[in-house]
Enzyme design. Structure first.
Site, short mmCIF file in Angstrom:
data_model
loop_
_atom_site.label_atom_id
_atom_site.label_comp_id
_atom_site.label_asym_id
_atom_site.label_seq_id
_atom_site.Cartn_x
_atom_site.Cartn_y
_atom_site.Cartn_z
N HIS A 45 -0.11 -10.11 25.69
CA HIS A 45 -1.01 -10.37 24.57
C HIS A 45 -1.21 -9.15 23.68
O HIS A 45 -1.39 -9.26 22.49
CB HIS A 45 -2.37 -10.89 25.08
CG HIS A 45 -3.14 -9.91 25.88
ND1 HIS A 45 -2.95 -9.74 27.24
CD2 HIS A 45 -4.11 -9.01 25.54
CE1 HIS A 45 -3.77 -8.80 27.68
NE2 HIS A 45 -4.48 -8.34 26.67
N ASP A 46 -1.20 -7.96 24.27
CA ASP A 46 -1.47 -6.73 23.50
C ASP A 46 -0.21 -5.94 23.15
O ASP A 46 -0.30 -4.76 22.81
CB ASP A 46 -2.41 -5.81 24.30
CG ASP A 46 -3.87 -6.14 24.04
OD1 ASP A 46 -4.17 -6.76 23.00
OD2 ASP A 46 -4.71 -5.78 24.90
N LYS B 203 0.07 -3.44 20.36
CA LYS B 203 -0.54 -2.11 20.37
C LYS B 203 0.51 -1.00 20.34
O LYS B 203 0.20 0.16 20.08
CB LYS B 203 -1.46 -1.95 21.58
CG LYS B 203 -2.81 -2.68 21.40
CD LYS B 203 -3.74 -2.43 22.57
CE LYS B 203 -5.10 -3.09 22.33
NZ LYS B 203 -5.95 -3.01 23.55
N HIS C 207 -2.92 -5.29 15.62
CA HIS C 207 -2.04 -5.46 16.80
C HIS C 207 -1.74 -6.93 17.09
O HIS C 207 -0.71 -7.24 17.66
CB HIS C 207 -2.61 -4.74 18.03
CG HIS C 207 -3.71 -5.47 18.75
ND1 HIS C 207 -5.02 -5.44 18.34
CD2 HIS C 207 -3.69 -6.26 19.85
CE1 HIS C 207 -5.76 -6.16 19.17
NE2 HIS C 207 -4.98 -6.68 20.10
N HIS D 139 -5.23 -14.22 20.38
CA HIS D 139 -6.15 -13.84 21.46
C HIS D 139 -7.44 -13.17 20.97
O HIS D 139 -8.38 -13.01 21.75
CB HIS D 139 -5.44 -13.02 22.55
CG HIS D 139 -5.18 -11.59 22.19
ND1 HIS D 139 -4.15 -11.19 21.38
CD2 HIS D 139 -5.80 -10.45 22.56
CE1 HIS D 139 -4.15 -9.88 21.26
NE2 HIS D 139 -5.15 -9.39 21.95
N ASP E 164 -8.95 -11.97 28.69
CA ASP E 164 -8.81 -10.61 28.18
C ASP E 164 -10.17 -9.93 28.04
O ASP E 164 -10.36 -8.79 28.47
CB ASP E 164 -8.10 -10.63 26.83
CG ASP E 164 -7.89 -9.23 26.26
OD1 ASP E 164 -7.57 -8.32 27.04
OD2 ASP E 164 -8.07 -9.05 25.04
P1 C2E Z 1 -9.66 -4.00 24.70
O1 C2E Z 1 -10.30 -2.74 25.14
O2 C2E Z 1 -8.61 -4.57 25.59
O3 C2E Z 1 -10.78 -5.07 24.48
C1 C2E Z 1 -10.48 -6.41 24.29
C2 C2E Z 1 -11.67 -7.20 23.81
O4 C2E Z 1 -12.68 -7.18 24.80
C3 C2E Z 1 -12.36 -6.60 22.56
O5 C2E Z 1 -11.71 -7.04 21.38
C4 C2E Z 1 -13.76 -7.19 22.68
O6 C2E Z 1 -13.76 -8.54 22.27
C5 C2E Z 1 -13.98 -7.18 24.17
N1 C2E Z 1 -14.73 -5.96 24.56
C6 C2E Z 1 -14.22 -4.81 25.02
N2 C2E Z 1 -15.20 -3.93 25.28
C7 C2E Z 1 -16.36 -4.54 24.94
C8 C2E Z 1 -17.74 -4.16 25.00
O7 C2E Z 1 -18.10 -3.02 25.39
N3 C2E Z 1 -18.66 -5.06 24.57
C9 C2E Z 1 -18.29 -6.29 24.13
N4 C2E Z 1 -19.25 -7.15 23.72
N5 C2E Z 1 -17.00 -6.69 24.06
C10 C2E Z 1 -16.07 -5.82 24.47
P2 C2E Z 1 -11.89 -6.18 20.05
O8 C2E Z 1 -13.31 -5.80 19.86
O9 C2E Z 1 -11.24 -6.95 18.97
O10 C2E Z 1 -11.07 -4.88 20.32
C11 C2E Z 1 -9.67 -4.87 20.39
C12 C2E Z 1 -9.18 -3.59 20.90
O11 C2E Z 1 -9.59 -2.54 20.02
C13 C2E Z 1 -9.72 -3.18 22.26
O12 C2E Z 1 -8.99 -3.80 23.28
C14 C2E Z 1 -9.56 -1.68 22.21
O13 C2E Z 1 -8.21 -1.30 22.47
C15 C2E Z 1 -9.86 -1.37 20.77
N6 C2E Z 1 -11.29 -1.01 20.58
C16 C2E Z 1 -12.31 -1.85 20.27
N7 C2E Z 1 -13.47 -1.14 20.14
C17 C2E Z 1 -13.17 0.16 20.38
C18 C2E Z 1 -13.94 1.39 20.41
O14 C2E Z 1 -15.16 1.43 20.17
N8 C2E Z 1 -13.26 2.55 20.70
C19 C2E Z 1 -11.93 2.54 20.96
N9 C2E Z 1 -11.32 3.71 21.25
N10 C2E Z 1 -11.18 1.41 20.95
C20 C2E Z 1 -11.79 0.23 20.67
FE FE Z 2 -5.94 -7.42 22.02
FE FE Z 3 -6.03 -6.47 26.65
#
Ligand code: C2E
Ligand code: FE
Ligand code: FE
Ligand code: SIN
Ligand code: SIN
Ligand code: SIN
Length: 366
Positions: A224-225, A228, A253, A279, A308
């Site tokens: 799915h990712d 990236k 991504h 996703h 995810d």
């Molecule tokens: P990921 O880390 O694999 O997170 C996937 C999805 O899980 C996120 O999609 C979000 O819907 C949910 N998620 C992850 N952490 C949290 C959280 O602490 N609280 C809540 N409510 N949901 C959470 P999203 O937001 O579209 O982010 C996609 C990707 O972007 C993330 O994949 C990560 O790689 C990056 N990302 C998002 N926010 C941040 C951030 O604040 N800092 C960094 N370094 N990367 C981020």
């Molecule tokens: Fe993703």
């Molecule tokens: Fe993921």
């Protein structure tokens, strides 16, 4: 016309019809084995495949037994491989080549047998077709001719089976390598992608979908990712909250993954491309990249979305600590009908034991 010839002709006509109407290779193999047995009036028929790697012969199909394996240099079948010739044996137990151990194991009494080698298109031996115990009398040269005819069909089917399983194996290897490349980049582990696949499978299995759908979800979810790969490391591994600008870059991504995976000729890749694309869509239409709503989001995309996020919440990320199981599970429930497909959330909820098992058994070792 002679009864015998009439019967043979009828069976051969059945063979022709079977080739036309039976599409699954496994069923075709059973169909032709039945026919081979009946053509020569035998009790049983076995299709042996030769495994060069460990020098064994094993049955790809055999009447009355699950699976037989023997060393490739043993038995009449082994001799058939070695000589490349038809063997007609009138009395198995007085033939020193006969490998009686199999009779002992399966509780059967071989009286006489007939074997013919199976060749592939390059004239290489790939196995043996064997019939055991002529119901009346002994196997004849005419029986051998008839068996050779069946052998041609069987060789053809087997070779196709071998080729497709090799292609499948290679496809899977490529898929895993591609997935590993994205993990490497994202510092996500293979356990993360594995868990997303397993959580997705739990949901998919409770839906009214076929096995192909489930298999595609399980194989495809880890990718799915994959998009990236196209996101700068500095953003992906940023230890704090992203700026709006950075987040906008990350959201690409989904479409990058779609473009990497999509292939208009390949249903599997189309299916998986939609996982990458969808996703991060949300049930309420507030997701990305296309702000799709409800059932406009592919079912596989809606499934992987839940898996995810649940896994992202329960995992440590450069930008966040891991949440507890209960808090993460509760968050999915809170997001029912807004972020996630409510029906799928209910399924997820009713599968809490399975989810907990996966959570416990596929933890990171830190
Ligand atoms: P990921 O880390 O694999 O997170 C996937 C999805 O899980 C996120 O999609 C979000 O819907 C949910 N998620 C992850 N952490 C949290 C959280 O602490 N609280 C809540 N409510 N949901 C959470 P999203 O937001 O579209 O982010 C996609 C990707 O972007 C993330 O994949 C990560 O790689 C990056 N990302 C998002 N926010 C941040 C951030 O604040 N800092 C960094 N370094 N990367 C981020
Ligand atoms: Fe993703
Ligand atoms: Fe993921
Ligand atoms: C043999 O070929 O000697 C025995 C094979 C069998 O029992 O099927
Ligand atoms: C493959 O092995 O090519 C993928 C399996 C599938 O088509 O679902
Ligand atoms: C289904 O049950 O197969 C569809 C699931 C859904 O659309 O929520």
């Amino acid at each position: 016309m002679n009864d015998n010839i009439q019967r043979t002709l009828n069976l051969l006509m059945k063979l022709g019809r079977g080739m036309l109407y039976e599409h699954s290779p496994d069923n075709l193999l059973i169909f032709i084995s039945d026919l081979a047995r009946d053509l020569v009036d035998a009790e049983r028929c076995s299709v042996f495949l030769y495994n060069e790697e460990d020098n064994t012969l094993y049955t790809r199909f055999a009447h009355g037994v699950d699976k037989i394996t023997l060393p490739a240099d043993k038995g009449i079948v082994g001799y058939t491989i070695k000589s490349g010739d038809i063997q007609i044996v009138l009395d198995a137990y007085s033939d020193s080549r006969f490998y009686s151990k199999i009779d002992d194991e399966i509780g059967f009494k071989t009286k006489n047998l007939l074997t013919v080698p199976l060749f592939n298109r390059e004239e290489k031996i790939i196995g043996v077709l064997e019939v055991i115990n002529k119901k009346v009398g002994f196997f004849t040269n005419f029986d051998a001719e008839l068996l050779l005819l069946s052998a041609n069909y069987i060789s053809f089917i087997l070779e196709n089976m071998i080729l497709s399983s090799k292609i499948r194996e290679n496809n899977l290897k490529l898929i895993y390598k591609l997935t590993a490349a994205a993990e490497f980049k994202d510092q996500e582990t293979s356990l993360h992608t594995k868990r997303v696949a397993l959580y997705s499978e739990v949901i998919a299995r409770k839906l009214n979908v076929d096995d192909v759908f489930i298999e595609r979800v399980v194989i495809g979810a880890p990718m799915h990712d994959i998009g990236k790969i196209g996101i700068p490391d500095a953003i992906l591994n940023k230890p704090s909250k992203l700026t709006d600008e950075e987040f906008k870059i990350i959201t690409t991504h989904s479409s990058i993954g779609y473009r990497i995976l999509y292939d208009k000729e390949n249903p599997f890749l189309k299916f998986v491309a939609n996982i990458a694309k969808d996703h991060h869509e949300r049930w309420d239409g507030l997701g990305y990249p296309n702000s799709l709503k409800c059932e406009d989001i592919s079912l596989q995309g809606r499934i992987v979305a839940i898996a995810d996020v649940f896994d992202a919440l329960t995992s440590k990320r450069p930008y966040k600590d891991a949440w507890s199981f209960d808090k993460s599970f509760g968050q999915i429930m809170i997001d029912k009908g807004t972020h996630f497909d409510p029906h799928l959330v209910e399924i997820f909820n009713s599968s809490m034991d399975n989810v907990l098992n996966i959570y416990n058994n596929f933890r990171e070792v830190s």
